[in-house]
Design a protein around this motif. Structure first.
Motif, PDB file in Angstrom:
ATOM      1  N   LEU A   1       6.999  -4.624 -13.731  1.00 19.81           N
ATOM      2  CA  LEU A   1       7.829  -4.014 -12.690  1.00 19.81           C
ATOM      3  C   LEU A   1       8.849  -5.010 -12.174  1.00 19.81           C
ATOM      4  O   LEU A   1      10.030  -4.695 -12.041  1.00 19.81           O
ATOM      5  CB  LEU A   1       6.933  -3.532 -11.541  1.00 19.81           C
ATOM      6  CG  LEU A   1       7.661  -3.008 -10.296  1.00 19.81           C
ATOM      7  CD1 LEU A   1       8.107  -1.568 -10.521  1.00 19.81           C
ATOM      8  CD2 LEU A   1       6.749  -3.099  -9.085  1.00 19.81           C
ATOM      9  N   MET A   2       8.393  -6.222 -11.906  1.00 22.83           N
ATOM     10  CA  MET A   2       9.279  -7.255 -11.367  1.00 22.83           C
ATOM     11  C   MET A   2      10.324  -7.676 -12.395  1.00 22.83           C
ATOM     12  O   MET A   2      11.480  -7.899 -12.050  1.00 22.83           O
ATOM     13  CB  MET A   2       8.456  -8.452 -10.914  1.00 22.83           C
ATOM     14  CG  MET A   2       7.536  -8.122  -9.748  1.00 22.83           C
ATOM     15  SD  MET A   2       6.471  -9.505  -9.334  1.00 22.83           S
ATOM     16  CE  MET A   2       7.703 -10.681  -8.748  1.00 22.83           C
TER      17      MET A   2
ATOM     18  N   ALA B   1       2.624  -1.376  -5.632  1.00 18.48           N
ATOM     19  CA  ALA B   1       3.655  -2.413  -5.578  1.00 18.48           C
ATOM     20  C   ALA B   1       5.013  -1.729  -5.577  1.00 18.48           C
ATOM     21  O   ALA B   1       5.196  -0.703  -6.240  1.00 18.48           O
ATOM     22  CB  ALA B   1       3.539  -3.348  -6.773  1.00 18.48           C
ATOM     23  N   ARG B   2       5.938  -2.303  -4.810  1.00 18.78           N
ATOM     24  CA  ARG B   2       7.300  -1.770  -4.791  1.00 18.78           C
ATOM     25  C   ARG B   2       8.275  -2.912  -4.564  1.00 18.78           C
ATOM     26  O   ARG B   2       8.001  -3.831  -3.801  1.00 18.78           O
ATOM     27  CB  ARG B   2       7.469  -0.690  -3.743  1.00 18.78           C
ATOM     28  CG  ARG B   2       7.462  -1.162  -2.329  1.00 18.78           C
ATOM     29  CD  ARG B   2       7.592  -0.026  -1.306  1.00 18.78           C
ATOM     30  NE  ARG B   2       7.619  -0.548   0.037  1.00 18.78           N
ATOM     31  CZ  ARG B   2       6.576  -0.991   0.715  1.00 18.78           C
ATOM     32  NH1 ARG B   2       5.377  -0.954   0.165  1.00 18.78           N
ATOM     33  NH2 ARG B   2       6.702  -1.469   1.937  1.00 18.78           N
ATOM     34  N   MET B   3       9.383  -2.823  -5.243  1.00 21.62           N
ATOM     35  CA  MET B   3      10.453  -3.782  -5.047  1.00 21.62           C
ATOM     36  C   MET B   3      11.294  -3.305  -3.864  1.00 21.62           C
ATOM     37  O   MET B   3      11.613  -2.129  -3.758  1.00 21.62           O
ATOM     38  CB  MET B   3      11.329  -3.895  -6.293  1.00 21.62           C
ATOM     39  CG  MET B   3      10.639  -4.502  -7.502  1.00 21.62           C
ATOM     40  SD  MET B   3      10.000  -6.185  -7.283  1.00 21.62           S
ATOM     41  CE  MET B   3      11.494  -7.107  -6.915  1.00 21.62           C
TER      42      MET B   3
ATOM     43  N   LEU C   1       9.063  -8.292  -3.220  1.00 20.22           N
ATOM     44  CA  LEU C   1       7.999  -7.419  -3.705  1.00 20.22           C
ATOM     45  C   LEU C   1       6.990  -7.220  -2.591  1.00 20.22           C
ATOM     46  O   LEU C   1       6.540  -8.193  -1.967  1.00 20.22           O
ATOM     47  CB  LEU C   1       7.298  -8.028  -4.919  1.00 20.22           C
ATOM     48  CG  LEU C   1       6.108  -7.213  -5.437  1.00 20.22           C
ATOM     49  CD1 LEU C   1       6.599  -5.987  -6.206  1.00 20.22           C
ATOM     50  CD2 LEU C   1       5.213  -8.069  -6.327  1.00 20.22           C
ATOM     51  N   CYS C   2       6.631  -5.967  -2.343  1.00 18.99           N
ATOM     52  CA  CYS C   2       5.570  -5.643  -1.382  1.00 18.99           C
ATOM     53  C   CYS C   2       4.404  -5.056  -2.163  1.00 18.99           C
ATOM     54  O   CYS C   2       4.595  -4.193  -3.023  1.00 18.99           O
ATOM     55  CB  CYS C   2       6.060  -4.629  -0.362  1.00 18.99           C
ATOM     56  SG  CYS C   2       7.350  -5.297   0.700  1.00 18.99           S
TER      57      CYS C   2
ATOM     58  N   THR D   1      -7.965  -3.250   3.262  1.00 22.61           N
ATOM     59  CA  THR D   1      -6.581  -3.157   2.813  1.00 22.61           C
ATOM     60  C   THR D   1      -5.909  -4.499   3.057  1.00 22.61           C
ATOM     61  O   THR D   1      -5.955  -5.028   4.166  1.00 22.61           O
ATOM     62  CB  THR D   1      -5.821  -2.041   3.560  1.00 22.61           C
ATOM     63  OG1 THR D   1      -6.508  -0.797   3.359  1.00 22.61           O
ATOM     64  CG2 THR D   1      -4.388  -1.925   3.043  1.00 22.61           C
ATOM     65  N   LEU D   2      -5.328  -5.040   2.014  1.00 20.70           N
ATOM     66  CA  LEU D   2      -4.599  -6.300   2.093  1.00 20.70           C
ATOM     67  C   LEU D   2      -3.149  -6.018   1.740  1.00 20.70           C
ATOM     68  O   LEU D   2      -2.856  -5.460   0.680  1.00 20.70           O
ATOM     69  CB  LEU D   2      -5.188  -7.322   1.115  1.00 20.70           C
ATOM     70  CG  LEU D   2      -4.616  -8.726   1.179  1.00 20.70           C
ATOM     71  CD1 LEU D   2      -4.986  -9.397   2.511  1.00 20.70           C
ATOM     72  CD2 LEU D   2      -5.130  -9.564   0.012  1.00 20.70           C
ATOM     73  N   GLY D   3      -2.247  -6.377   2.647  1.00 19.10           N
ATOM     74  CA  GLY D   3      -0.821  -6.213   2.402  1.00 19.10           C
ATOM     75  C   GLY D   3      -0.199  -7.580   2.153  1.00 19.10           C
ATOM     76  O   GLY D   3      -0.502  -8.546   2.859  1.00 19.10           O
ATOM     77  N   LEU D   4       0.643  -7.673   1.144  1.00 21.78           N
ATOM     78  CA  LEU D   4       1.291  -8.922   0.762  1.00 21.78           C
ATOM     79  C   LEU D   4       2.782  -8.670   0.579  1.00 21.78           C
ATOM     80  O   LEU D   4       3.185  -7.620   0.069  1.00 21.78           O
ATOM     81  CB  LEU D   4       0.727  -9.432  -0.565  1.00 21.78           C
ATOM     82  CG  LEU D   4      -0.772  -9.670  -0.623  1.00 21.78           C
ATOM     83  CD1 LEU D   4      -1.252  -9.705  -2.064  1.00 21.78           C
ATOM     84  CD2 LEU D   4      -1.122 -10.946   0.098  1.00 21.78           C
ATOM     85  N   ARG D   5       3.580  -9.640   0.982  1.00 20.77           N
ATOM     86  CA  ARG D   5       5.025  -9.577   0.738  1.00 20.77           C
ATOM     87  C   ARG D   5       5.465 -10.899   0.141  1.00 20.77           C
ATOM     88  O   ARG D   5       5.068 -11.967   0.617  1.00 20.77           O
ATOM     89  CB  ARG D   5       5.792  -9.312   2.032  1.00 20.77           C
ATOM     90  CG  ARG D   5       7.281  -9.107   1.796  1.00 20.77           C
ATOM     91  CD  ARG D   5       7.989  -8.625   3.065  1.00 20.77           C
ATOM     92  NE  ARG D   5       9.315  -8.129   2.799  1.00 20.77           N
ATOM     93  CZ  ARG D   5      10.352  -8.902   2.501  1.00 20.77           C
ATOM     94  NH1 ARG D   5      10.239 -10.211   2.426  1.00 20.77           N
ATOM     95  NH2 ARG D   5      11.530  -8.353   2.270  1.00 20.77           N
ATOM     96  N   PHE D   6       6.269 -10.798  -0.887  1.00 21.43           N
ATOM     97  CA  PHE D   6       6.788 -11.964  -1.586  1.00 21.43           C
ATOM     98  C   PHE D   6       8.304 -11.870  -1.637  1.00 21.43           C
ATOM     99  O   PHE D   6       8.841 -10.843  -2.072  1.00 21.43           O
ATOM    100  CB  PHE D   6       6.272 -12.017  -3.029  1.00 21.43           C
ATOM    101  CG  PHE D   6       4.785 -12.042  -3.153  1.00 21.43           C
ATOM    102  CD1 PHE D   6       4.110 -13.246  -3.224  1.00 21.43           C
ATOM    103  CD2 PHE D   6       4.065 -10.867  -3.204  1.00 21.43           C
ATOM    104  CE1 PHE D   6       2.723 -13.275  -3.348  1.00 21.43           C
ATOM    105  CE2 PHE D   6       2.684 -10.884  -3.328  1.00 21.43           C
ATOM    106  CZ  PHE D   6       2.008 -12.087  -3.402  1.00 21.43           C
TER     107      PHE D   6
END
Length: 163
Positions: A46-47, A87-89, A94-95, A152-157
Motif C-alpha cells: 500500500l505504501m 491502514a490508510r495513507m 500512514l495511519c 485497539t492500538l492506533g499508530l501514525r507514521f
C-alpha cells in the motif's frame, strides 16, 4: 474461515484482505508469524503504491512486526487469535489501527516505552523489554484503548527529515 479474495484484493494467508479506493487496506488475520509477515508485506505494498519514502517504509515494517508479534505472544498467548488491521495513507503519512480481543495490557494502559536498564553486568543484560521503546520511538503518534473486550492500538507514521 477466511473468505476468498475478490477481484482487485490481495489474499493474505491466514486471513482476509480488502483493498479499498483511496489507498486503504483492511485485513483480518490470525496472530501467527506467517500471517504477520503477509500483513506487513500488504501494508508495505500500500505504501509503495503511494510512493512512500524508504525510511518510512522501514519504520512501519519494524513497528508493525513488533506490534503483531506482541499480540500473538502476549494478548493471545500463542493461540493465534484474530487481529484486525486497517491502514490508510493520509498524504505522505500512514495511519494504522490494529485491534484484537486478547488479554488487555497490564494495568489497562500502554507501556511508556522507556528502555530497560542496560548499565548492568553482561550476565544481567535484559533479553527483552525493548519493544515498546521501538514502537514509541518509530511511530509519530501511539494510542491505546480497551473497550468491550477489545484492544485497539492506533499508530501514525509521517516522513522524517533525512530518512
Amino acid at each position: 474461515m477466511p473468505r476468498a479474495a475478490r477481484p482487485g484484493e490481495r489474499a493474505v494467508p491466514g486471513g482476509r484482505a480488502g483493498a479499498e479506493a483511496g489507498l486503504r487496506l483492511s485485513l483480518t488475520i490470525r496472530a501467527t508469524p506467517e500471517a504477520t509477515r503477509e500483513a506487513v508485506s500488504a501494508v508495505r505494498g500500500l505504501m509503495a503504491q503511494a510512493g512512500a519514502a524508504p525510511g518510512l517504509l522501514f519504520r512501519v515494517e519494524l513497528v508493525l512486526a513488533e506490534v503483531l508479534n506482541n499480540i500473538g505472544e502476549h494478548a493471545y498467548g500463542g493461540a493465534g487469535g484474530r487481529v484486525w488491521l486497517k491502514a490508510r495513507m493520509e498524504g505522505e503519512a500512514l495511519c494504522v489501527t490494529v485491534a484484537d480481543r486478547g488479554r488487555p495490557m497490564p494495568g489497562g494502559t500502554m507501556p511508556p516505552g522507556g528502555l530497560p536498564e542496560t548499565e548492568v553486568p553482561c550476565e544481567r543484560q535484559p533479553e527483552g523489554g525493548f519493544g515498546w521503546y521501538l514502537i514509541h520511538s518509530q511511530a509519530d503518534a501511539v494510542r491505546y484503548s480497551r473497550e468491550a473486550g477489545q484492544n485497539t492500538l492506533g499508530l501514525r507514521f509521517a516522513p522524517r527529515a533525512g530518512a
